[in-house]
Write a protein that holds these residues in place. Sequence first.
Motif, short mmCIF file in Angstrom:
data_model
loop_
_atom_site.label_atom_id
_atom_site.label_comp_id
_atom_site.label_asym_id
_atom_site.label_seq_id
_atom_site.Cartn_x
_atom_site.Cartn_y
_atom_site.Cartn_z
N GLY A 26 41.79 46.70 37.88
CA GLY A 26 42.90 46.01 38.54
C GLY A 26 42.40 45.11 39.66
O GLY A 26 42.90 43.99 39.85
N ILE A 27 41.42 45.59 40.42
CA ILE A 27 40.85 44.78 41.51
C ILE A 27 40.16 43.54 40.94
O ILE A 27 40.32 42.43 41.46
CB ILE A 27 39.86 45.63 42.33
N GLY A 42 40.77 42.03 38.06
CA GLY A 42 41.79 41.12 37.53
C GLY A 42 42.49 40.36 38.64
O GLY A 42 42.81 39.17 38.49
N TYR A 43 42.78 41.04 39.75
CA TYR A 43 43.44 40.38 40.88
C TYR A 43 42.57 39.27 41.44
O TYR A 43 43.06 38.18 41.77
CB TYR A 43 43.74 41.43 41.95
N ARG A 44 41.25 39.50 41.58
CA ARG A 44 40.34 38.49 42.10
C ARG A 44 40.24 37.29 41.15
O ARG A 44 40.15 36.12 41.60
CB ARG A 44 38.96 39.10 42.33
N LEU A 67 42.56 36.20 39.11
CA LEU A 67 43.79 35.41 39.23
C LEU A 67 43.84 34.60 40.51
O LEU A 67 44.35 33.47 40.55
CB LEU A 67 45.01 36.34 39.17
N LYS A 68 43.26 35.11 41.57
CA LYS A 68 43.28 34.41 42.86
C LYS A 68 42.24 33.29 42.89
O LYS A 68 42.53 32.22 43.46
CB LYS A 68 43.01 35.43 43.97
#
Length: 290
Positions: free
Chosen positions: A278-279, A281-283, A285-286
């Motif tokens: 999850g971490i 994937g978040y990075r 996307l950002k």
Amino acid sequence: MKKSINPYLSITGLFAITLTVFSCSQNPELKNSPEPGSVSANIESEDQSSGFKSTASLNEKDKEKTTDSRAKKKLIKTGNLVLESGHIEKSKAHLDRAIQSLDGYYDNEQFSKSGYEYRYSLTVRVPAKNFDRMLQAIHNGNDEIVSKNIQTDDVSGEYIDLETRLKSKRAYLARYEAFLTKAKNMEELLQIQEQIRELIEEIESQEARLSFLDDQVGYSTLDIELYKPLSHHVTPSEEPGFWEKAKNALAKGWTGIVVLFLGLLSIWPLLVILVPAGIYGYRKLKNPKN
């Protein structure tokens, strides 16, 4: 002229005189003394010869007494009652007054309280002549009679039989005690004493039974179960207040957190995989360029 004496008559007369003197010299008491083991037989023999009266041969006077005794019945009255009360203390006070006015008493009195009823378990003794009045006093009360069982036992036959046997045994006891003075040896003396001991035990046992019957006939017994059922109603004063509700809410919230934490602990292998993914994937996307 001188008379001659018949020698035959002289010999016969001399023999008769000798036999009479020999018979008179014997001790009749020793001749009639009982042999060991025959004491009871001798007493019964003496009873028959002296007109002693046994159980099987009552004289006319005794028969009249027996007939009079039979005319008066010996009745034992007992009863069981279950009463439902609307106000148990008032009901108990009503019973107290009735028992006192009828010269009765409580033989047993117990009180118990449970989550659904108050209960008195009572054993009442009242004079037999007041038994029906006691029942009437209960009927006149405000309690509901749930169940009722009244019983009358006629013990007249047993009572008369005990009285007759006692009279006979006491008479035989007196005969045995008098016969002690006639014992001629130690064996006979011990035999008579053993008979006396057995008679005394039988007499005491029958006297105790007669005393018990007299008590049961004289006082009737009534077992009473008096109870009041309890019905539980929630009143406004029993509803929880604000602070009680807040306390309950906090307790429920804390319980929820504990359950959630324990649930997460049970899936820790999945969290080990999903959290890093999850971490990452978040990075992405950002910062897509990275």
